[in-house]
Design a protein around this motif. Structure first.
Motif, mmCIF file in Angstrom:
data_model
loop_
_atom_site.group_PDB
_atom_site.id
_atom_site.type_symbol
_atom_site.label_atom_id
_atom_site.label_comp_id
_atom_site.label_asym_id
_atom_site.label_seq_id
_atom_site.Cartn_x
_atom_site.Cartn_y
_atom_site.Cartn_z
ATOM 1 N N TYR A 208 0.852 -1.178 0.000
ATOM 2 C CA TYR A 208 0.000 0.000 0.000
ATOM 3 C C TYR A 208 0.892 1.234 0.000
ATOM 4 O O TYR A 208 1.511 1.568 1.008
ATOM 5 C CB TYR A 208 -0.935 -0.034 1.203
ATOM 6 N N VAL A 209 0.982 1.863 -1.159
ATOM 7 C CA VAL A 209 1.898 2.982 -1.377
ATOM 8 C C VAL A 209 1.137 4.295 -1.222
ATOM 9 O O VAL A 209 0.040 4.451 -1.775
ATOM 10 C CB VAL A 209 2.528 2.910 -2.791
ATOM 11 N N SER A 210 1.731 5.231 -0.492
ATOM 12 C CA SER A 210 1.107 6.553 -0.359
ATOM 13 C C SER A 210 2.177 7.628 -0.324
ATOM 14 O O SER A 210 3.350 7.366 -0.012
ATOM 15 C CB SER A 210 0.230 6.633 0.890
ATOM 16 N N VAL A 211 1.771 8.822 -0.655
ATOM 17 C CA VAL A 211 2.695 9.965 -0.682
ATOM 18 C C VAL A 211 3.142 10.299 0.734
ATOM 19 O O VAL A 211 2.331 10.364 1.660
ATOM 20 C CB VAL A 211 1.997 11.191 -1.314
ATOM 21 N N GLY A 212 4.460 10.509 0.865
ATOM 22 C CA GLY A 212 4.996 10.985 2.127
ATOM 23 C C GLY A 212 5.230 12.487 2.071
ATOM 24 O O GLY A 212 4.622 13.251 2.811
ATOM 25 N N HIS A 213 6.092 12.911 1.157
ATOM 26 C CA HIS A 213 6.418 14.338 1.034
ATOM 27 C C HIS A 213 7.217 14.538 -0.249
ATOM 28 O O HIS A 213 8.033 13.707 -0.629
ATOM 29 C CB HIS A 213 7.251 14.777 2.246
ATOM 30 N N ARG A 214 6.935 15.645 -0.932
ATOM 31 C CA ARG A 214 7.707 16.095 -2.095
ATOM 32 C C ARG A 214 7.786 15.050 -3.213
ATOM 33 O O ARG A 214 8.827 14.861 -3.832
ATOM 34 C CB ARG A 214 9.114 16.540 -1.674
ATOM 35 N N ILE A 215 6.658 14.381 -3.474
ATOM 36 C CA ILE A 215 6.578 13.429 -4.575
ATOM 37 C C ILE A 215 5.099 13.171 -4.854
ATOM 38 O O ILE A 215 4.267 13.248 -3.947
ATOM 39 C CB ILE A 215 7.317 12.110 -4.237
ATOM 40 N N THR A 216 4.772 12.884 -6.108
ATOM 41 C CA THR A 216 3.392 12.547 -6.436
ATOM 42 C C THR A 216 3.159 11.052 -6.235
ATOM 43 O O THR A 216 4.110 10.259 -6.184
ATOM 44 C CB THR A 216 3.074 12.899 -7.900
ATOM 45 N N LEU A 217 1.904 10.663 -6.164
ATOM 46 C CA LEU A 217 1.591 9.249 -6.008
ATOM 47 C C LEU A 217 2.060 8.455 -7.219
ATOM 48 O O LEU A 217 2.585 7.350 -7.079
ATOM 49 C CB LEU A 217 0.087 9.073 -5.805
ATOM 50 N N GLU A 218 1.891 9.007 -8.411
ATOM 51 C CA GLU A 218 2.342 8.300 -9.615
ATOM 52 C C GLU A 218 3.834 8.003 -9.559
ATOM 53 O O GLU A 218 4.271 6.869 -9.827
ATOM 54 C CB GLU A 218 2.034 9.140 -10.863
ATOM 55 N N SER A 219 4.643 9.013 -9.216
ATOM 56 C CA SER A 219 6.091 8.809 -9.135
ATOM 57 C C SER A 219 6.446 7.849 -8.017
ATOM 58 O O SER A 219 7.357 7.025 -8.145
ATOM 59 C CB SER A 219 6.801 10.148 -8.917
ATOM 60 N N ALA A 220 5.735 7.955 -6.881
ATOM 61 C CA ALA A 220 5.999 7.075 -5.740
ATOM 62 C C ALA A 220 5.758 5.615 -6.104
ATOM 63 O O ALA A 220 6.553 4.731 -5.746
ATOM 64 C CB ALA A 220 5.129 7.484 -4.556
ATOM 65 N N VAL A 221 4.681 5.347 -6.839
ATOM 66 C CA VAL A 221 4.362 3.968 -7.231
ATOM 67 C C VAL A 221 5.390 3.447 -8.229
ATOM 68 O O VAL A 221 5.880 2.316 -8.116
ATOM 69 C CB VAL A 221 2.943 3.885 -7.812
ATOM 70 N N ARG A 222 5.752 4.261 -9.211
ATOM 71 C CA ARG A 222 6.745 3.834 -10.210
ATOM 72 C C ARG A 222 8.084 3.521 -9.556
ATOM 73 O O ARG A 222 8.730 2.517 -9.877
ATOM 74 C CB ARG A 222 6.944 4.924 -11.272
ATOM 75 N N LEU A 223 8.512 4.381 -8.643
ATOM 76 C CA LEU A 223 9.809 4.167 -8.005
ATOM 77 C C LEU A 223 9.765 2.968 -7.062
ATOM 78 O O LEU A 223 10.728 2.191 -6.991
ATOM 79 C CB LEU A 223 10.239 5.419 -7.238
ATOM 80 N N THR A 224 8.664 2.802 -6.359
ATOM 81 C CA THR A 224 8.539 1.637 -5.479
ATOM 82 C C THR A 224 8.675 0.348 -6.277
ATOM 83 O O THR A 224 9.419 -0.564 -5.893
ATOM 84 C CB THR A 224 7.185 1.656 -4.743
ATOM 85 N N ARG A 225 7.976 0.294 -7.395
ATOM 86 C CA ARG A 225 8.054 -0.906 -8.229
ATOM 87 C C ARG A 225 9.484 -1.157 -8.702
ATOM 88 O O ARG A 225 9.969 -2.296 -8.683
ATOM 89 C CB ARG A 225 7.128 -0.767 -9.429
ATOM 90 N N SER A 226 10.183 -0.109 -9.084
ATOM 91 C CA SER A 226 11.532 -0.278 -9.627
ATOM 92 C C SER A 226 12.544 -0.655 -8.553
ATOM 93 O O SER A 226 13.641 -1.108 -8.874
ATOM 94 C CB SER A 226 11.988 1.003 -10.339
ATOM 95 N N CYS A 227 12.170 -0.496 -7.281
ATOM 96 C CA CYS A 227 13.092 -0.806 -6.185
ATOM 97 C C CYS A 227 12.773 -2.140 -5.512
ATOM 98 O O CYS A 227 13.359 -2.460 -4.476
ATOM 99 C CB CYS A 227 13.068 0.312 -5.139
ATOM 100 N N CYS A 228 11.861 -2.907 -6.081
ATOM 101 C CA CYS A 228 11.445 -4.169 -5.462
ATOM 102 C C CYS A 228 12.112 -5.366 -6.129
ATOM 103 O O CYS A 228 11.791 -5.707 -7.270
ATOM 104 C CB CYS A 228 9.929 -4.318 -5.508
#
Length: 273
Positions: A208-228
């Protein structure tokens, strides 16, 4: 991060914590602020960080706070900081930051002082961001206090704003077939609070990915996927592994909490003026 229930703090402390959350929330940024975030390949991103707290078995007050920095896109650990800490604030749902964030902020500050060139360009947090009772979870709290882009990544659904882990939600999870599949977490208010992500092809449970700070949800999801490499993003996974290993190497046996810790004598833990 393990969380255990504890004695409820006085109402005046809860009121103080709510006021501080509101003050810090006013500083929250839910937009991409860095050029690398807007690049499809995250060009310019070189360092990703992860934080975690692992608790000593049988002791809800003693923990190891861990900060790791990994190279990107290689995802190799290039820096780690582990330290034993004593938590004095009780765990209260919705107020996790007041229990854990001070030690994570300290770890980031040590890195900034010792090796500023190693400061991560984004932090992954084992917890929620705007997916929270008052829209300001631990990932938001840490992000605002450190002024670093932050991403909240949780393994369990926080059931707020009408979100429920019911049959309908489980059916949506079942329909996540391929790695990278997602569905939005839309609260009863109509707000998109986060995204459920199938982060690995062999994982049957989403993140369950959510915005923390200084990033959009779209970017957060893309980066999370690329780091898994596995279900959890590698920065968080490595922070967890190393904090648990540090406890094993440092302590021969669990230590009981002190009377001072049991009384939570320091739990106001104010962050801002």
């Amino acid at each position: 991060m393990a969380r255990e229930a504890a004695e409820k703090p006085p109402e005046e402390i809860l009121s103080l914590w709510k006021r501080e959350q509101a003050q810090l929330k006013a500083l929250l940024v839910e937009q991409d602020t860095e050029a690398w975030q807007r690049d499809p390949a995250f060009s310019g991103l070189q360092r990703v960080g992860g934080v975690d707290l692992s608790f000593v078995k049988g002791d809800s007050a003693s923990a190891c706070a861990s900060l790791v920095v990994l190279s990107y896109p290689e995802l190799e650990v290039v820096y780690e900081d582990c330290s034993m800490v004593n938590l004095t604030a009780p765990y209260m749902s919705g107020f996790l930051a007041f229990r854990e964030v001070p030690f994570l902020v300290d770890a980031v500050q040590r890195l900034r002082e010792k090796e500023p060139h190693m400061v991560p360009q984004v932090l992954f947090v084992d917890g929620n961001g705007v997916l929270h009772h008052r829209g300001f979870g631990v990932a938001c709290h840490l992000g605002v206090l450190t002024d670093l882009p932050c991403i909240g990544v949780a393994k369990k659904l926080l059931q707020v704003d009408g979100l429920e882990n019911n049959a309908q939600h489980k059916e949506k999870i079942r329909l996540l077939q391929a790695e990278g599949d997602t569905f939005p977490l839309i609260g009863g208010s109509g707000t998109v609070l986060g995204m459920a992500l199938k982060s690995h092809s062999h994982s049957s449970k989403p993140l369950y990915v959510s915005v923390g700070h200084r990033i959009t949800l779209e970017s957060a999801v893309r980066l999370t996927r690329s780091c898994c490499r596995f279900r959890s993003p590698e920065p968080v996974r490595q922070a967890d592994i190393r904090s648990r290993d540090y406890i094993r190497r440092t302590l021969g046996s669990p230590r009981p909490p002190t009377p001072e810790q049991e009384r939570f004598r320091n739990y106001p833990l104010t962050f801002c003026c």
